[in-house]
Design an enzyme around this catalytic site. Structure first.
Site, PDB file in Angstrom:
ATOM      1  N   ASP A   1      -4.656   9.880  15.176  1.00 34.47           N
ATOM      2  CA  ASP A   1      -5.035   9.472  13.806  1.00 34.47           C
ATOM      3  C   ASP A   1      -5.763   8.127  13.839  1.00 34.47           C
ATOM      4  OD1 ASP A   1      -5.237  10.024  11.121  1.00 34.47           O
ATOM      5  OD2 ASP A   1      -3.293   9.192  10.587  1.00 34.47           O
TER       6      ASP A   1
ATOM      7  N   GLY B   1       0.823  -1.206   0.000  1.00 36.38           N
ATOM      8  CA  GLY B   1       0.000   0.000   0.000  1.00 36.38           C
ATOM      9  C   GLY B   1       0.854   1.251   0.000  1.00 36.38           C
TER      10      GLY B   1
ATOM     11  N   LYS C   1       7.844  -0.401   5.964  1.00 39.74           N
ATOM     12  CA  LYS C   1       7.361   0.929   5.582  1.00 39.74           C
ATOM     13  C   LYS C   1       8.558   1.816   5.257  1.00 39.74           C
ATOM     14  CE  LYS C   1       4.578   4.747   7.467  1.00 39.74           C
ATOM     15  NZ  LYS C   1       3.834   5.192   8.665  1.00 39.74           N
TER      16      LYS C   1
ATOM     17  N   VAL D   1       4.504   0.876   1.729  1.00 40.18           N
ATOM     18  CA  VAL D   1       4.628  -0.339   2.540  1.00 40.18           C
ATOM     19  C   VAL D   1       4.816  -1.532   1.612  1.00 40.18           C
ATOM     20  CG1 VAL D   1       3.558  -1.779   4.304  1.00 40.18           C
ATOM     21  CG2 VAL D   1       3.160   0.682   4.309  1.00 40.18           C
TER      22      VAL D   1
END
Length: 609
Positions: free
Chosen positions: A425, A306, A327, A313
């Site tokens: 978040d 992603g 990541k 990632v």
């Protein structure tokens, strides 16, 4: 940092160079306020610094400040529109729009045909071959043929005057009711349509085309080519121009070098900052990988999982049985702060509902974070159904367990660590699911640390994702930023789990459904069932429970929201919580939540960021 030249300095050198070039190639300008440059053979007898020009080329400035040529038998001077000294031509314009008539009078006097400068008649010459006859036609005679009206000779109330090509056969022109006017327009320099207001004329004498390197001048009774005036020798001009251009390029190169050195100095400072941080956190013992290790683990970044706001990632493998998610951080964002933030936070966390960091990479300017691999990816994939997301819907029991796990994870961040961790978040995309659908909170790039005794923080800028950010993060008028900000985001997540859709839906069928939390509150407040995905009898109870808890969490004011510990207790309870008051109105209004300052602890001490 090496200072860069200011724009005014560049402008100074540019103007100096332009001035040197113009000084060499162009003579001083003598002219009116409006009009082209005047130089030999034209001249202005009454102009400043006037120099004698060629006989017959005297110009004047008319009443409007325009450069003009005064000629006999034309009431108004002809305006000089442009002068082409290279091709020796001039374009004259008649403000009264009757130029053909004036030219006809001058032609009869031979004014434009003279070539001998010793005569005072005039200097212009042209190959005339356009002749026209004038006709006066009564109204409402229509111009159905190629006839050009002379408006300056027409009377708008009674007749119009047309010019017809003299070579045209009378039978081809509709002039039955028209009367021929005595006189004609002979030997015009252009077709009349193109010269109603202006025409171009050439001159053959004086001939200045031979003066290719200098300026043409009039010396008594002869023509001579002069050197550029005023100015320095041409060689010196070239040397000065070379010095100016060279200096300019040197400054540009110096500025570029200063910029590169400053960027390297800044990157080095960031790298030292990261190395210092990693040294301080050695006790955490996360594994440190080199960039070559990262390439080996990801098989040269073969499988992409992603793309996030701060990096990409990839799937990796530590052994045949242990998979990881790597990541790779974007160096252009955060100046290394996001990397430090996440490593410092993840090094303190050991909880079943928080993703585990396996290690990190800080090799030069390459930075990466290595996490445990969670095969079911994020919660977002399972709650937002659509044509582009065909994953099956999770059962309501499983959704309830996921919500409880996320709540316990947030409770651990707020109370279970040595320092309070505020995530800032919380959203479906950052809730990862393992192979048993156990939720794990991920992505701590925006997290902040504070003392457990202090519940509120001051922030210099809003952080988070639109749609999940608490109101006080945007405006302190709602209260202090605290752990209640994560509670708000968790409430929005719960409502999205209930509705299986984004809380703000611009494609909703009606305005009341565009903001889903308001729609949920209105239905539950009226005792109506939620029109959502229900498969079994017990699903209604779970959905209603999650919706009510979500509404408790999204009150505008932090003091009206429960702490995360109370949220977990409501999720673990068997009974459905009571409905809150309207969470979308001010606490001071009659419809506000009554729990402020009584049910939930509101003593929040603000600390500096």
């Amino acid at each position: 940092m090496m200072p860069s030249p200011t724009p005014s300095l560049f402008l100074f050198f540019f103007l100096c160079f332009a001035h040197g070039t113009a000084h060499r190639d162009e003579p001083p300008r003598h002219g009116c306020h409006h009009g082209p440059r005047v130089r030999f053979p034209f001249w202005l007898p009454d102009g400043p610094d006037s120099e004698p020009g060629y006989p017959g080329f005297e110009l004047i400035c008319d009443g409007d400040g325009r450069l003009a040529l005064s000629v006999p038998n034309i009431p108004n001077p002809l305006v000089v529109k442009s002068i082409d000294y290279k091709s020796q031509s001039v374009v004259l314009r008649d403000p009264s729009n009757c130029l053909p008539l004036g030219i006809a009078n001058l032609t009869l006097r031979g004014f434009f045909a003279r070539e001998d400068p010793s005569r005072s008649a005039g200097p212009y010459n042209y190959n005339y071959n356009y002749n026209y006859t004038l006709f006066r036609c009564p109204l409402p005679e229509r111009n159905s043929y190629d006839m050009t009206e002379l408006a300056c000779r027409s009377d708008p109330s009674s007749y119009k005057v047309y010019a017809v090509d003299s070579s045209e056969s009378v039978g081809n022109v509709p002039l039955v009711h028209c009367e021929r006017i005595i006189g004609s327009l002979d030997s015009l320099p252009n077709p009349i349509k193109g010269m109603i207001t202006e025409a171009r004329f050439d001159w053959k004498q004086p001939d200045c085309k031979k003066c290719t390197k200098g300026l043409c001048g009039w010396h008594g009774s002869s023509i001579a080519c002069d050197q550029p005036h005023p100015g320095l020798p041409e060689k010196l001009h070239r040397e000065i121009a070379g010095i100016i251009v060279g200096s300019f390029l040197f400054l540009v190169g110096l500025t570029g070098l200063g910029y590169v050195l400053n960027e390297k100095r800044r990157d080095k400072a960031f790298q030292l900052k990261i190395e210092s941080f990693l040294h301080d956190y050695e006790a955490l013992k996360p594994t440190r990988y080199s960039y070559n290790d990262i390439k080996r683990i990801t098989n040269d970044f073969e499988e992409k999982l992603g793309q996030g706001a701060y990096g990409t990632v990839y799937k990796g493998k530590l052994s045949n049985e242990i998979f990881v998610a790597v990541k790779m951080l974007d160096n252009s964002f955060g100046n290394g702060e996001e990397f430090i933030n996440e490593v410092s936070t993840m090094g303190r966390i050991h909880h079943v509902n928080v993703v585990r960091m396996v290690g990190f990479c800080a090799d030069g300017f390459r930075r990466a974070l290595v996490y445990e691999f969670l095969p079911n990816e994020s919660l977002e994939k399972f709650i937002f159904q659509g044509d582009d997301n065909p994953d099956p819907f999770l059962s309501w029991d499983r959704l309830h367990n996921i919500a409880l796990g996320v709540g316990k994870g947030i409770e651990y961040l707020h109370q279970g660590c040595d320092q309070r961790i505020l995530h800032f978040d919380i959203k479906p995309h950052n809730i990862l699911l393992d192979d048993h659908f156990i939720p794990k909170i991920a992505d701590f790039g925006l997290a902040k640390l504070c003392s457990k005794e202090q519940s509120a923080v001051s922030m210099t800028a809003a952080r988070g994702t639109m749609g999940y950010i608490a109101p006080e993060v945007f405006s302190r008028n709602f209260g202090s930023v605290s752990s209640k900000s994560d509670v708000y985001s968790f409430g929005m997540l719960l409502l999205e789990m209930v509705g299986g859709r984004k809380n703000v839906d611009v494609n909703a069928k009606n305005m009341s459904q565009m903001y889903f939390p308001q729609w949920v509150y209105n239905h539950l407040n009226k005792g109506e069932e939620l029109e959502i995905r229900i498969r079994e009898d017990g699903d209604h109870k779970i959905a209603k429970k999650l919706a009510i808890i979500g509404l408790w969490c999204i009150h505008w004011y932090p003091a009206d929201r429960p702490p995360v510990k109370a949220v977990v207790q409501m999720l673990e309870g068997e009974e459905c919580p009571v409905m809150p008051k309207n969470p979308f109105v001010s606490s001071g209004s009659g419809d506000a939540a009554t729990m402020k300052g009584s049910l939930w602890n509101t003593n929040l001490e603000v600390i500096e960021e």
